[in-house]
Scaffold this motif. Structure first.
Motif, PDB file in Angstrom:
ATOM      1  N   ILE A 319      -0.545   3.563   0.636  1.00  0.00           N
ATOM      2  CA  ILE A 319      -1.513   3.000   1.673  1.00  0.00           C
ATOM      3  C   ILE A 319      -1.651   1.396   1.141  1.00  0.00           C
ATOM      4  O   ILE A 319      -1.539   0.561   1.828  1.00  0.00           O
ATOM      5  CB  ILE A 319      -3.000   3.635   1.647  1.00  0.00           C
ATOM      6  CG1 ILE A 319      -2.717   4.800   2.208  1.00  0.00           C
ATOM      7  CG2 ILE A 319      -3.720   2.618   2.110  1.00  0.00           C
ATOM      8  CD1 ILE A 319      -4.097   5.745   2.408  1.00  0.00           C
ATOM      9  N   LEU A 334      -1.174   3.295  11.026  1.00  0.00           N
ATOM     10  CA  LEU A 334      -1.212   4.396  10.520  1.00  0.00           C
ATOM     11  C   LEU A 334       0.247   5.037  10.923  1.00  0.00           C
ATOM     12  O   LEU A 334       0.697   5.836  10.375  1.00  0.00           O
ATOM     13  CB  LEU A 334      -2.184   5.216  11.277  1.00  0.00           C
ATOM     14  CG  LEU A 334      -2.702   6.726  10.994  1.00  0.00           C
ATOM     15  CD1 LEU A 334      -2.893   6.630   9.443  1.00  0.00           C
ATOM     16  CD2 LEU A 334      -3.676   7.100  11.788  1.00  0.00           C
ATOM     17  N   TYR A 337       2.756   4.043   8.275  1.00  0.00           N
ATOM     18  CA  TYR A 337       2.573   4.625   6.931  1.00  0.00           C
ATOM     19  C   TYR A 337       2.640   6.169   7.047  1.00  0.00           C
ATOM     20  O   TYR A 337       3.414   6.701   6.117  1.00  0.00           O
ATOM     21  CB  TYR A 337       0.847   4.545   6.731  1.00  0.00           C
ATOM     22  CG  TYR A 337       0.332   5.411   5.694  1.00  0.00           C
ATOM     23  CD1 TYR A 337       0.686   5.348   4.272  1.00  0.00           C
ATOM     24  CD2 TYR A 337      -0.553   6.353   5.813  1.00  0.00           C
ATOM     25  CE1 TYR A 337       0.466   6.208   3.267  1.00  0.00           C
ATOM     26  CE2 TYR A 337      -1.247   7.155   5.008  1.00  0.00           C
ATOM     27  CZ  TYR A 337      -0.722   6.990   3.517  1.00  0.00           C
ATOM     28  OH  TYR A 337      -1.396   7.815   2.730  1.00  0.00           O
ATOM     29  N   THR A 372      -7.725   6.373   6.624  1.00  0.00           N
ATOM     30  CA  THR A 372      -6.372   6.380   6.523  1.00  0.00           C
ATOM     31  C   THR A 372      -6.108   7.270   5.148  1.00  0.00           C
ATOM     32  O   THR A 372      -5.058   7.954   4.988  1.00  0.00           O
ATOM     33  CB  THR A 372      -5.806   4.959   6.283  1.00  0.00           C
ATOM     34  OG1 THR A 372      -5.954   4.246   7.278  1.00  0.00           O
ATOM     35  CG2 THR A 372      -4.256   5.025   6.114  1.00  0.00           C
TER      36      THR A 372
END
Length: 465
Positions: A319, A334, A337, A372
């Protein structure tokens, strides 16, 4: 009611003609003849306007009906006209009605000879209502003039060529100019950058007005100061555009605060970037140390514990890597990721497990760290479980990840084509640390989880964005 001529029956009535009598008797204005300070001939409107009877009007010197403060002027005008001197043909004064009321009247008077002696013929109109309106307008003008002269903001008007045709005295407080110094000057005279005026005019012409539009002006000594203007088009009575008017407010202090705030934010962003970079590096060091210790372990149980811990740390480290590389200090993409994280987890197990492929269908979605980080840890646990338990004897398989957005909600769906969940499986009764962690993290993001079998295990997590 008709004209009373009882005072002069022996004299031929000059209004004996029926037509003239009708006109005079029905006139809305008072008509009368004055001679030797007395009224000699009056029409009904004279009684109505003055509020007095014929008897009162004939028996009392007419100055008695005039307000005391106006008597001297009325007497003077009367004497001048009688003696042939020049006197105003029309003037206004106050009279006293029998009930004590004061009314305003307007008198038109001409010299005349009545029964062989000097007199005046007079026409009197009640203008009390008109006078009240005039006085109200005068008071209103005084009021707005006072407001105009004491207004804190700067009021201005320009014609279409940009010439200042009006500006409030408050300009002196901010720019050092007197009002008279600027009227007739081009408005760009007070602009720090005259070319910026064109952009303001264009915006007003397109929209008809601007609200809180920033304009940088300069004072009499060349110093800049910031203002905010609310301005609009100025029209004439026929709807034609004739100029622009508006108000300017000094926002120099606000601007200083904004500049200081931006500088502060910039400094904090620099510190945040450095902090995130250090967090990422520290997490990387911890992950490397765990990998080093992992290589020394002999039993599978201990290896699994270290591997799970390393992957969880790596999910968080990734992250910060995304934040650092994107330049966005608050939100993470997102979809990118989760895809990178899933690939990394599969690579971790690629040597010890069968061939497992990854399929993704991820909507673009940006979330802050509060959502997240938990979602990354959740995905790590779910993929790890699929790799470890879905495909017996290290067989081949497929894992699918989808992320979809629905207004203010989103859905994360993780599935595999393995052997599926045990019959009557209840995640709330699971003893596994990984699934318990998933439950806690789902609660943390205020979501809900649903597990079911359909060509393998399916885990669906719904959460608010």
């Amino acid at each position: 009611m008709t004209i009373d001529t009882t005072k002069s029956k022996e004299i031929k009535d000059p209004l004996e003609e029926d037509t003239y009598k009708t006109l005079v008797n029905n006139a809305s204005e008072a008509i009368f003849i004055a001679q030797n300070g007395m009224l000699k001939l009056i029409n009904p409107a004279t009684c109505k306007i003055t509020g007095r009877t014929y008897s009162e009007l004939y028996s009392t010197p007419f100055l008695e009906f005039v307000h005391p403060e106006d008597r001297e002027a009325i007497a003077s005008n009367y004497e001048k006209r009688i003696s042939g001197q020049k006197a105003p043909e029309r003037y206004q004064f106050r009279i006293l009605k029998s009930n004590g009321d004061i009314i305003w009247v307007e008198l038109s008077s001409v010299a005349h000879t009545w029964q062989g002696h000097p007199a005046t013929v007079n026409f009197l109109t009640d203008i009390t209502e008109r006078k009240a309106i005039e006085n109200a307008l005068i008071e209103s003008e005084k009021k707005y003039k006072k407001i105009f002269e004491n207004i804190q903001d700067i009021f201005y008007q320009t014609d279409l060529s940009g010439t200042i045709i009006e500006i409030s005295p408050s300009i002196h407080r901010y720019a050092g100019f007197k009002r008279e110094e600027l009227i007739g000057k081009p408005v760009t005279y007070v602009y720090s950058n005259p070319e910026k005026r064109d952009a303001l005019v264009k915006a007003i012409m397109e929209k008809g007005e601007v609200i809180d539009y920033e304009v940088v002006l300069k004072d009499k000594f060349g110093n800049e100061f910031y203002t905010s203007t609310n301005s609009h088009l100025l029209y004439d009575n026929h709807g034609n555009i004739i100029g622009i008017e508006g108000s300017l407010r000094d926002i120099s202090e606000r601007k200083k605060t904004e500049i200081a705030l931006k500088e502060s934010i910039k400094q904090k962003e620099i510190l945040m970037v450095e902090l995130q970079h250090r967090v990422k590096n520290n997490l990387g060091i911890i992950s490397s140390l765990l990998s080093l210790e992992l290589s020394k372990l002999k039993d599978d149980y201990s290896k699994e514990i270290f591997l799970n811990a390393r992957n969880r740390i790596f999910s968080m480290s990734t992250i910060y890597e995304h934040l650092y590389s994107s330049g966005n200090l608050n939100n993470v993409n997102l979809s990118i990721y989760l895809k990178d994280l899933a690939k990394m987890i599969l690579q971790t197990y690629s040597l010890s497990k069968g061939k497992i492929s990854l399929q993704t269908a991820l909507d673009e979605l940006y979330l802050d760290l509060r959502k997240t980080v938990p979602l990354g840890l959740i995905l790590n646990e779910l993929i790890t479980n699929s790799i470890k338990y879905a495909f017996p004897h290290n067989g081949d398989g497929e894992i699918k990840i989808s992320l979809s957005r629905h207004s203010d909600k989103a859905t994360l769906h993780v599935s595999d084509n393995g052997k599926g969940l045990p019959e009557n499986f209840d995640i709330k009764k699971s003893n596994g640390m990984g699934l318990n962690l998933v439950m806690l993290l789902v609660e943390q993001i205020e979501g809900n989880i649903d597990l079911f079998n359909s060509n393998g295990a399916n885990i669906v997590i719904n959460f608010r964005i």
